[in-house]
Write an enzyme that holds these catalytic residues in place. Structure first.
Site, mmCIF file in Angstrom:
data_model
loop_
_atom_site.group_PDB
_atom_site.id
_atom_site.type_symbol
_atom_site.label_atom_id
_atom_site.label_comp_id
_atom_site.label_asym_id
_atom_site.label_seq_id
_atom_site.Cartn_x
_atom_site.Cartn_y
_atom_site.Cartn_z
ATOM 1 N N ASN A 148 -32.307 -65.333 4.633
ATOM 2 C CA ASN A 148 -33.013 -66.447 3.991
ATOM 3 C C ASN A 148 -33.984 -65.903 2.952
ATOM 4 O OD1 ASN A 148 -35.708 -66.008 5.298
ATOM 5 N ND2 ASN A 148 -34.456 -66.278 7.124
ATOM 6 N N ILE A 191 -38.225 -65.925 19.543
ATOM 7 C CA ILE A 191 -39.131 -64.804 19.855
ATOM 8 C C ILE A 191 -40.512 -65.330 20.260
ATOM 9 C CG2 ILE A 191 -40.200 -62.709 18.910
ATOM 10 C CD1 ILE A 191 -37.789 -62.618 16.911
ATOM 11 N N LYS A 199 -43.408 -74.992 22.008
ATOM 12 C CA LYS A 199 -43.416 -73.537 22.229
ATOM 13 C C LYS A 199 -44.649 -73.105 23.013
ATOM 14 C CE LYS A 199 -40.774 -72.696 17.979
ATOM 15 N NZ LYS A 199 -40.131 -71.669 17.167
HETATM 16 O O1 C5P Z 1 -38.622 -73.373 15.418
HETATM 17 P P1 C5P Z 1 -38.999 -72.806 14.105
HETATM 18 O O2 C5P Z 1 -38.080 -71.723 13.636
HETATM 19 O O3 C5P Z 1 -39.222 -73.786 13.020
HETATM 20 O O4 C5P Z 1 -40.443 -72.157 14.387
HETATM 21 C C1 C5P Z 1 -41.096 -71.348 13.474
HETATM 22 C C2 C5P Z 1 -42.001 -70.397 14.220
HETATM 23 O O5 C5P Z 1 -41.306 -69.789 15.315
HETATM 24 C C3 C5P Z 1 -42.420 -69.235 13.342
HETATM 25 O O6 C5P Z 1 -43.690 -68.811 13.801
HETATM 26 C C4 C5P Z 1 -41.358 -68.199 13.624
HETATM 27 O O7 C5P Z 1 -41.790 -66.883 13.341
HETATM 28 C C5 C5P Z 1 -41.071 -68.404 15.091
HETATM 29 N N1 C5P Z 1 -39.676 -68.132 15.501
HETATM 30 C C6 C5P Z 1 -39.384 -67.093 16.321
HETATM 31 N N2 C5P Z 1 -38.096 -66.863 16.734
HETATM 32 C C7 C5P Z 1 -37.104 -67.685 16.342
HETATM 33 C C8 C5P Z 1 -37.379 -68.766 15.503
HETATM 34 C C9 C5P Z 1 -38.685 -68.977 15.104
HETATM 35 O O8 C5P Z 1 -40.278 -66.329 16.656
HETATM 36 N N3 C5P Z 1 -35.865 -67.446 16.753
#
Ligand code: C5P
Length: 393
Positions: free
Chosen positions: A209, A306, A340
């Site tokens: 991305n 994560i 989360k």
């Molecule tokens: O759910 P979404 O991707 O929109 O959430 C964004 C937040 O979650 C950001 O802080 C991103 O770094 C974290 N994130 C993560 N692991 C993922 C997806 C998002 O740590 N697989």
């Protein structure tokens, strides 16, 4: 302008690195600092005062008996208004004289009479630096509360290689900017993710991305400047690692997950800034995919979240998430915070696209939404660090 309005006395002593002080002067001015240059007599043999006068826009002082000061108090007046004195390069002789409290010339007198912090950037031949006398002097200066920046290691003007090189002007600038930041995260361990991830389709292609990593890197830098020990787990970005930050480079989300989970429990704060790919190809091809078929399908599987996994640890660090949304920011950002189980989410609308140097963010916590003013990513990062520190306290 990260040093706007700061008054800095730049002392220059006799050493070949004096030529780098010219670049340092320019960098300090570019960040908005006011620079008053004071040179020892020895320094003027390497670079002329006119160079520094032209760069700083101020007369340069070299002599204790300079008649330009009406009251003949140059040694006091020059540093009275200063926010700090930086001596770069600082020769072995200068360190020795300061360690002893000598005041035989304008610069040492100024240093002895100062009521502001003193930072020195030693520069000398490696054997001069390693000499027990110099080490003893450096230890005395440190014990007296003087900050010793460097020296760095590398090739020297004398042709030898070792410790004793003055830090580069850009490194010294970083140290000065950091010096002025409040140490609100002193003693804290901060873990961050930044940048995009790259999910391989085959050995040469993948899904990624447009995340530039700039916000995550700015936050890592701000945390470091606030006194934290910082570990940055970074996807592919090409950005330089901020000074003093330890970086672990990863490519795919699974690698990022592993690197983060290995360190999360031992961290005080976790900030997930990375734009982690939600899905990855289920079975990346071992060999390059050939373009024979007219269409192709790729099966994707979900990546672990994560941030959610860190927040679900038995004793999680203080977890901060990011929410970059195209619309309905409050609903989505607050939704992410609750789902989360995060104390804090930093939300922003992706109206300016990715990769810019400015950002407009809103903080979401249990008490509601707190908009921050639009600012450079460096300033936004500092405001986020201040908000985290307040909530940690
Ligand atoms: O759910 P979404 O991707 O929109 O959430 C964004 C937040 O979650 C950001 O802080 C991103 O770094 C974290 N994130 C993560 N692991 C993922 C997806 C998002 O740590 N697989």
């Amino acid at each position: 302008m990260e040093l706007l309005g700061k008054k800095i006395v730049l002392g220059i002593t006799g050493g070949i690195a004096a030529y780098k002080a010219a670049e340092l002067t320019r960098l300090l001015l570019k960040q908005g600092a006011e620079v008053q240059v004071v040179m020892t007599e020895a320094a003027t043999h390497f670079v002329g005062p006119v160079t520094f006068q032209a760069l700083s826009g101020k007369p340069v002082f070299t002599d204790q008996w300079d008649a330009r000061m009406a009251n003949n108090m140059a040694h006091i007046d020059l540093s009275r208004e200063a926010d700090l004195i930086l001596v770069a390069p600082a020769s072995a002789d200068f360190l020795a004289r300061v360690a002893q409290g000598q005041a035989g010339d304008l610069l040492t007198t100024l240093v002895l009479a100062r009521d502001c912090p003193l930072l020195v950037a030693p520069a000398m031949n490696r054997q001069m630096w390693e000499n027990p006398a110099t080490q003893r002097n450096a230890a005395t200066l440190a014990a007296d509360g003087i900050a010793i920046l460097g020296p760095g290691c590398g090739e020297q003007a004398c042709g030898e290689t070792g410790d004793g090189r003055m830090l580069e002007p850009a490194e010294l600038l970083e140290e000065i900017i950091a010096f002025f930041q409040p140490k609100v995260l002193a003693g804290r361990k901060v873990l961050l993710t930044a940048g995009p991830t790259f999910e391989a389709l085959d050995p040469v292609r993948g899904i990624t991305n447009l995340s530039s990593g700039k916000m995550g890197y700015a936050l890592a830098r701000a945390c470091r400047q606030a006194g934290a020990e910082v570990l940055l787990v970074s996807g592919p970005t090409g950005l330089p690692c901020p000074r003093g930050v330890v970086r672990v480079d990863v490519t795919a989300a699974l690698e990022m997950h592993q690197a983060v989970l290995a360190k999360a429990a031992a961290s005080d704060v976790f900030i997930g800034v990375a734009a982690v790919a939600d899905y990855r190809p289920a079975t990346p091809a071992e060999r390059k995919i050939k373009k024979s078929a007219a269409t192709m399908q790729v099966d994707l599987v979900k990546n672990p979240d994560i941030l959610a996994d860190v927040a679900a640890l038995p004793k999680p660090p203080y977890c901060v998430g990011f929410a970059a949304e195209s619309h309905d920011l409050p609903t989505y950002a607050e939704g992410k915070r609750v789902n989360k189980k995060l104390p804090l989410v930093v939300g922003n609308l992706i109206t300016d696209g990715f990769g810019g140097d400015h950002n407009t963010v809103v903080l979401f916590d249990a008490a509601g939404a707190h908009p921050l003013p639009t600012a450079s990513k460096a300033e936004v990062a500092r405001a986020i660090v201040a908000a985290i520190a307040e909530r940690l306290a």
